[in-house]
Design a protein around this motif. Sequence first.
Motif, short mmCIF file in Angstrom:
data_model
loop_
_atom_site.label_atom_id
_atom_site.label_comp_id
_atom_site.label_asym_id
_atom_site.label_seq_id
_atom_site.Cartn_x
_atom_site.Cartn_y
_atom_site.Cartn_z
N MET A 35 0.99 -1.07 -0.05
CA MET A 35 0.08 -0.02 -0.02
C MET A 35 1.01 1.17 -0.01
SD MET A 35 -3.29 0.96 2.60
CE MET A 35 -3.91 -0.57 1.92
N ALA A 36 0.45 2.31 -0.85
CA ALA A 36 1.42 3.45 -0.82
C ALA A 36 0.62 4.68 -0.79
CB ALA A 36 2.19 3.46 -2.19
N TYR A 37 0.98 5.46 -0.25
CA TYR A 37 0.03 6.85 -0.15
C TYR A 37 1.20 8.04 -0.54
CZ TYR A 37 -3.08 4.55 2.69
OH TYR A 37 -4.37 3.52 3.16
N ALA A 38 0.91 8.86 -1.29
CA ALA A 38 1.89 10.11 -1.61
C ALA A 38 1.10 11.29 -1.77
CB ALA A 38 2.31 9.84 -3.12
N LEU A 39 1.98 12.24 -1.67
CA LEU A 39 1.52 13.86 -1.68
C LEU A 39 2.50 14.43 -2.55
CD1 LEU A 39 -0.17 16.41 -0.85
CD2 LEU A 39 1.41 16.42 0.93
N GLN A 40 2.04 15.27 -3.69
CA GLN A 40 3.11 16.06 -4.38
C GLN A 40 2.37 17.42 -4.62
OE1 GLN A 40 4.30 14.23 -8.00
NE2 GLN A 40 5.56 15.95 -8.79
N SER A 41 3.39 18.47 -4.42
CA SER A 41 2.56 19.73 -4.70
C SER A 41 3.59 20.43 -5.37
CB SER A 41 2.24 20.41 -3.47
OG SER A 41 1.90 21.76 -3.67
N ILE A 72 6.13 13.72 -0.86
CA ILE A 72 6.50 12.77 0.02
C ILE A 72 5.41 11.52 -0.22
CG2 ILE A 72 5.82 12.46 2.60
CD1 ILE A 72 5.82 15.41 2.81
N GLN A 73 6.23 10.29 0.19
CA GLN A 73 5.51 8.95 -0.31
C GLN A 73 5.81 8.00 1.13
OE1 GLN A 73 6.03 7.46 -4.24
NE2 GLN A 73 5.86 5.44 -3.39
N SER A 74 4.85 7.24 1.37
CA SER A 74 4.90 6.17 2.27
C SER A 74 4.49 4.84 1.70
CB SER A 74 4.05 6.52 3.65
OG SER A 74 4.18 5.28 4.28
N GLU A 100 8.35 2.17 4.11
CA GLU A 100 9.52 3.15 3.62
C GLU A 100 9.09 4.57 3.44
OE1 GLU A 100 10.98 0.93 0.17
OE2 GLU A 100 11.75 -0.38 1.49
N TRP A 101 9.87 5.42 3.43
CA TRP A 101 9.50 6.72 3.25
C TRP A 101 10.43 7.47 2.16
CZ3 TRP A 101 5.26 9.37 5.37
CH2 TRP A 101 4.59 9.01 6.28
N ILE A 102 9.72 8.27 1.18
CA ILE A 102 10.46 8.92 0.62
C ILE A 102 10.11 10.36 0.53
CG2 ILE A 102 10.99 9.65 -2.15
CD1 ILE A 102 10.13 6.64 -2.66
N GLU A 103 11.08 11.37 0.59
CA GLU A 103 10.77 12.70 0.78
C GLU A 103 11.52 13.62 -0.35
OE1 GLU A 103 12.45 11.47 3.80
OE2 GLU A 103 10.54 10.63 4.82
N SER A 104 11.07 14.65 -0.66
CA SER A 104 11.83 15.46 -1.75
C SER A 104 11.30 16.87 -1.75
CB SER A 104 11.81 14.82 -3.13
OG SER A 104 12.46 15.45 -3.99
N VAL A 105 12.26 17.57 -1.79
CA VAL A 105 11.83 19.22 -1.90
C VAL A 105 12.58 19.69 -2.79
CG1 VAL A 105 11.54 21.49 -0.45
CG2 VAL A 105 11.00 19.06 0.49
N TYR A 106 12.54 20.75 -3.68
CA TYR A 106 13.35 21.20 -4.63
C TYR A 106 12.78 22.78 -4.80
CZ TYR A 106 9.77 21.55 -8.56
OH TYR A 106 8.88 21.76 -9.23
N LEU A 107 13.75 23.57 -5.20
CA LEU A 107 13.73 25.19 -5.72
C LEU A 107 14.47 25.30 -6.87
CD1 LEU A 107 12.60 27.78 -4.46
CD2 LEU A 107 14.59 28.02 -3.22
N GLN A 108 13.82 26.03 -7.90
CA GLN A 108 14.36 26.24 -9.07
C GLN A 108 14.30 27.83 -9.25
OE1 GLN A 108 12.69 23.97 -12.15
NE2 GLN A 108 13.58 25.09 -13.97
N ASP A 109 15.26 28.50 -9.82
CA ASP A 109 15.36 29.74 -10.34
C ASP A 109 15.63 29.83 -11.92
OD1 ASP A 109 15.09 32.43 -10.17
OD2 ASP A 109 16.89 32.98 -8.98
#
Length: 88
Positions: free
Chosen positions: A1-7, A25-27, A63-72
């Motif tokens: 089972m997987a849950y994810a949030l992306q924005s 973020i995904q679990s 398991e957890w996956i987390e990612s954050v990005y910033l682009q200029d």
Amino acid sequence: MAYALQSDAAYRFDDQHTLRGGIFIQSDHSKSLTSSGVIALDDAGNQINDTPIIVVDNGAKTEWIESVYLQDEWKVAPTVTTELRRAL
């Protein structure tokens, strides 16, 4: 089972400059329910009997996956774009 949030979001300052950012973020949770029938052997590798022994190997993992990005992004010319990315 997987849950994810992306924005993801973008803010355009003008025709040459855009700032973007996002988060992911995904679990994942998995279960293993395993039963195996095995034949018992002696130290020499000879079969002891014909009756299988049931070995149960049940487990779970999250398991957890987390990612954050910033682009200029800057448009230097109509056909040339420069980007600065930072993964946090």
